[in-house]
Design a protein around this motif. Sequence first.
Motif, PDB file in Angstrom:
ATOM      1  N   LEU A  16      67.921  48.238  18.374  1.00 32.63           N
ATOM      2  CA  LEU A  16      68.637  48.993  19.406  1.00 32.63           C
ATOM      3  C   LEU A  16      69.703  49.860  18.753  1.00 32.63           C
ATOM      4  O   LEU A  16      70.409  49.407  17.854  1.00 32.63           O
ATOM      5  CB  LEU A  16      69.291  48.035  20.402  1.00 32.63           C
ATOM      6  CG  LEU A  16      68.358  47.386  21.418  1.00 32.63           C
ATOM      7  CD1 LEU A  16      69.023  46.181  22.067  1.00 32.63           C
ATOM      8  CD2 LEU A  16      67.906  48.376  22.480  1.00 32.63           C
ATOM      9  N   ARG A  17      69.800  51.102  19.198  1.00 29.37           N
ATOM     10  CA  ARG A  17      70.855  51.997  18.736  1.00 29.37           C
ATOM     11  C   ARG A  17      72.072  51.809  19.656  1.00 29.37           C
ATOM     12  O   ARG A  17      71.967  51.136  20.682  1.00 29.37           O
ATOM     13  CB  ARG A  17      70.329  53.438  18.739  1.00 29.37           C
ATOM     14  CG  ARG A  17      69.069  53.585  17.852  1.00 29.37           C
ATOM     15  CD  ARG A  17      68.706  55.029  17.543  1.00 29.37           C
ATOM     16  NE  ARG A  17      67.995  55.696  18.612  1.00 29.37           N
ATOM     17  CZ  ARG A  17      66.694  55.999  18.598  1.00 29.37           C
ATOM     18  NH1 ARG A  17      65.930  55.671  17.548  1.00 29.37           N
ATOM     19  NH2 ARG A  17      66.129  56.641  19.601  1.00 29.37           N
ATOM     20  N   PRO A  18      73.239  52.420  19.326  1.00 28.71           N
ATOM     21  CA  PRO A  18      74.456  52.120  20.099  1.00 28.71           C
ATOM     22  C   PRO A  18      74.331  52.292  21.618  1.00 28.71           C
ATOM     23  O   PRO A  18      74.791  51.439  22.381  1.00 28.71           O
ATOM     24  CB  PRO A  18      75.489  53.074  19.499  1.00 28.71           C
ATOM     25  CG  PRO A  18      75.038  53.249  18.082  1.00 28.71           C
ATOM     26  CD  PRO A  18      73.540  53.239  18.135  1.00 28.71           C
ATOM     27  N   SER A  19      73.696  53.382  22.084  1.00 33.08           N
ATOM     28  CA  SER A  19      73.624  53.577  23.550  1.00 33.08           C
ATOM     29  C   SER A  19      72.747  52.512  24.199  1.00 33.08           C
ATOM     30  O   SER A  19      73.053  52.018  25.296  1.00 33.08           O
ATOM     31  CB  SER A  19      73.100  54.975  23.872  1.00 33.08           C
ATOM     32  OG  SER A  19      71.880  55.184  23.208  1.00 33.08           O
ATOM     33  N   GLY A  20      71.662  52.127  23.521  1.00 31.27           N
ATOM     34  CA  GLY A  20      70.784  51.082  24.045  1.00 31.27           C
ATOM     35  C   GLY A  20      71.467  49.726  24.037  1.00 31.27           C
ATOM     36  O   GLY A  20      71.338  48.935  24.983  1.00 31.27           O
ATOM     37  N   GLY A  76      73.797  45.433  26.906  1.00 26.22           N
ATOM     38  CA  GLY A  76      74.981  44.571  27.041  1.00 26.22           C
ATOM     39  C   GLY A  76      75.470  44.551  28.484  1.00 26.22           C
ATOM     40  O   GLY A  76      75.777  43.497  29.040  1.00 26.22           O
ATOM     41  N   LEU A  77      75.521  45.737  29.100  1.00 25.95           N
ATOM     42  CA  LEU A  77      75.932  45.830  30.512  1.00 25.95           C
ATOM     43  C   LEU A  77      74.983  45.010  31.396  1.00 25.95           C
ATOM     44  O   LEU A  77      75.430  44.209  32.229  1.00 25.95           O
ATOM     45  CB  LEU A  77      75.924  47.300  30.958  1.00 25.95           C
ATOM     46  CG  LEU A  77      76.112  47.543  32.458  1.00 25.95           C
ATOM     47  CD1 LEU A  77      77.549  47.216  32.884  1.00 25.95           C
ATOM     48  CD2 LEU A  77      75.768  48.998  32.824  1.00 25.95           C
ATOM     49  N   ARG A  92      75.512  41.298  30.910  1.00 30.19           N
ATOM     50  CA  ARG A  92      76.758  40.806  31.523  1.00 30.19           C
ATOM     51  C   ARG A  92      76.611  40.733  33.042  1.00 30.19           C
ATOM     52  O   ARG A  92      77.041  39.761  33.676  1.00 30.19           O
ATOM     53  CB  ARG A  92      77.941  41.688  31.124  1.00 30.19           C
ATOM     54  CG  ARG A  92      78.449  41.389  29.700  1.00 30.19           C
ATOM     55  CD  ARG A  92      79.737  42.108  29.394  1.00 30.19           C
ATOM     56  NE  ARG A  92      79.581  43.557  29.311  1.00 30.19           N
ATOM     57  CZ  ARG A  92      79.101  44.207  28.242  1.00 30.19           C
ATOM     58  NH1 ARG A  92      78.737  43.546  27.157  1.00 30.19           N
ATOM     59  NH2 ARG A  92      78.991  45.520  28.246  1.00 30.19           N
ATOM     60  N   LEU A  93      75.981  41.738  33.656  1.00 27.20           N
ATOM     61  CA  LEU A  93      75.772  41.708  35.113  1.00 27.20           C
ATOM     62  C   LEU A  93      74.858  40.535  35.482  1.00 27.20           C
ATOM     63  O   LEU A  93      75.053  39.863  36.503  1.00 27.20           O
ATOM     64  CB  LEU A  93      75.188  43.044  35.604  1.00 27.20           C
ATOM     65  CG  LEU A  93      76.139  44.245  35.510  1.00 27.20           C
ATOM     66  CD1 LEU A  93      75.385  45.556  35.763  1.00 27.20           C
ATOM     67  CD2 LEU A  93      77.297  44.120  36.503  1.00 27.20           C
ATOM     68  N   HIS A  94      73.872  40.278  34.631  1.00 25.79           N
ATOM     69  CA  HIS A  94      72.959  39.146  34.843  1.00 25.79           C
ATOM     70  C   HIS A  94      73.736  37.837  34.855  1.00 25.79           C
ATOM     71  O   HIS A  94      73.592  37.016  35.766  1.00 25.79           O
ATOM     72  CB  HIS A  94      71.920  39.147  33.713  1.00 25.79           C
ATOM     73  CG  HIS A  94      70.791  38.204  33.934  1.00 25.79           C
ATOM     74  ND1 HIS A  94      70.081  37.646  32.894  1.00 25.79           N
ATOM     75  CD2 HIS A  94      70.230  37.712  35.054  1.00 25.79           C
ATOM     76  CE1 HIS A  94      69.139  36.864  33.380  1.00 25.79           C
ATOM     77  NE2 HIS A  94      69.199  36.888  34.684  1.00 25.79           N
ATOM     78  N   LYS A  95      74.591  37.687  33.850  1.00 28.22           N
ATOM     79  CA  LYS A  95      75.398  36.448  33.747  1.00 28.22           C
ATOM     80  C   LYS A  95      76.335  36.297  34.934  1.00 28.22           C
ATOM     81  O   LYS A  95      76.635  35.176  35.353  1.00 28.22           O
ATOM     82  CB  LYS A  95      76.224  36.461  32.456  1.00 28.22           C
ATOM     83  CG  LYS A  95      75.431  36.073  31.230  1.00 28.22           C
ATOM     84  CD  LYS A  95      76.326  35.441  30.160  1.00 28.22           C
ATOM     85  CE  LYS A  95      75.499  34.951  28.979  1.00 28.22           C
ATOM     86  NZ  LYS A  95      75.610  35.806  27.806  1.00 28.22           N
ATOM     87  N   SER A  96      76.769  37.445  35.495  1.00 27.91           N
ATOM     88  CA  SER A  96      77.683  37.310  36.634  1.00 27.91           C
ATOM     89  C   SER A  96      76.928  37.274  37.961  1.00 27.91           C
ATOM     90  O   SER A  96      77.536  37.407  39.030  1.00 27.91           O
ATOM     91  CB  SER A  96      78.772  38.385  36.604  1.00 27.91           C
ATOM     92  OG  SER A  96      78.183  39.650  36.631  1.00 27.91           O
ATOM     93  N   GLY A  97      75.622  37.081  37.919  1.00 30.76           N
ATOM     94  CA  GLY A  97      74.883  36.755  39.137  1.00 30.76           C
ATOM     95  C   GLY A  97      73.887  37.784  39.628  1.00 30.76           C
ATOM     96  O   GLY A  97      73.162  37.525  40.592  1.00 30.76           O
TER      97      GLY A  97
END
Length: 217
Positions: free
Chosen positions: A133-137, A142-143, A146-151
């Motif tokens: 993965l490159r930085p934008s990917g 990552g986003l 994180r949204l997955h982890k928060s439900g």
Amino acid sequence: MKHRIVTAAQMKEIERTGDAHGLPYLQMMENAGLAAYAELQKQFPHPGSLLVVCGKGNNGGDGFVIARAAAKDGWNVTALLAEGEPKTTDAITNFERLHSLSVNICADCTVLETQHFDVVVDALYGTGFHGALRPSGLAACGLMNRLHKSGAFVLAVDLPSGINTDTGEVAEGAAHADLTVTFDSYKPLHVVESSAPLCGKIVCSDIGIRDEWHPEF
Ligand SMILES: NC(=O)C1=CN([C@@H]2O[C@H](COP(=O)(O)OP(=O)(O)OC[C@H]3O[C@@H](n4cnc5c(N)ncnc54)[C@H](OP(=O)(O)O)[C@@H]3O)[C@@H](O)[C@H]2O)[C@@H](O)CC1
Ligand SMILES: [K+]
């Protein structure tokens, strides 16, 4: 529809055969996006908030179809252009079809970190992904994670982003899904031990390519 496992190159050949039999690529993209949206509706019969993370290839194009269908049904839709504007003809067409609809188009991941989404659609990379993965990917995956982890419920289009279709090699930072909707045929990554757990439940949907059109491999 038969149970098949095909490589990324074989899938391209199957799509080419579909097109040669009069099923245009754009129609296959429409069928793929609507099939994924139909699976989303099975989980969420009532509209809510939806983030569609789109890459610049045809996987992103499927995402724009989902965004359009959901917006028409009353979902509050945000489309993230994680890699900038789409680059393939069919993805561009489906991006343009969003313009008359109330879809929030966003180019910056960071502003979405604190927003709530019931569902996230991962339409960043599909069978075209290779390497790391490159930085934008990385930022977009990552986003999503994180949204997955928060439900949030994560639906991956074809495959979770950051996985090599043919080997199942998982790039550092790849996306994790609750449901993966793949098209026409399963791909090796859906069954390989390294990558299958990242897919969640896997559904293979028909996109209109008839069994008798499929080439022998
Ligand atoms: N063909 C059809 O008819 C149909 C196809 N369908 C759908 O299309 C999908 C395949 O679409 P696709 O071939 O456009 O590739 P896709 O998965 O969007 O990725 C390409 C993009 O990823 C990028 N990229 C790659 N590696 C990267 C990396 N490490 N890091 C960063 N970027 C990286 C690459 O960028 P580049 O390397 O070129 O800069 C390029 O922009 C398939 O999975 C299915 O969902 C359905 O609609 C049914 C009909
Ligand atoms: K994806």
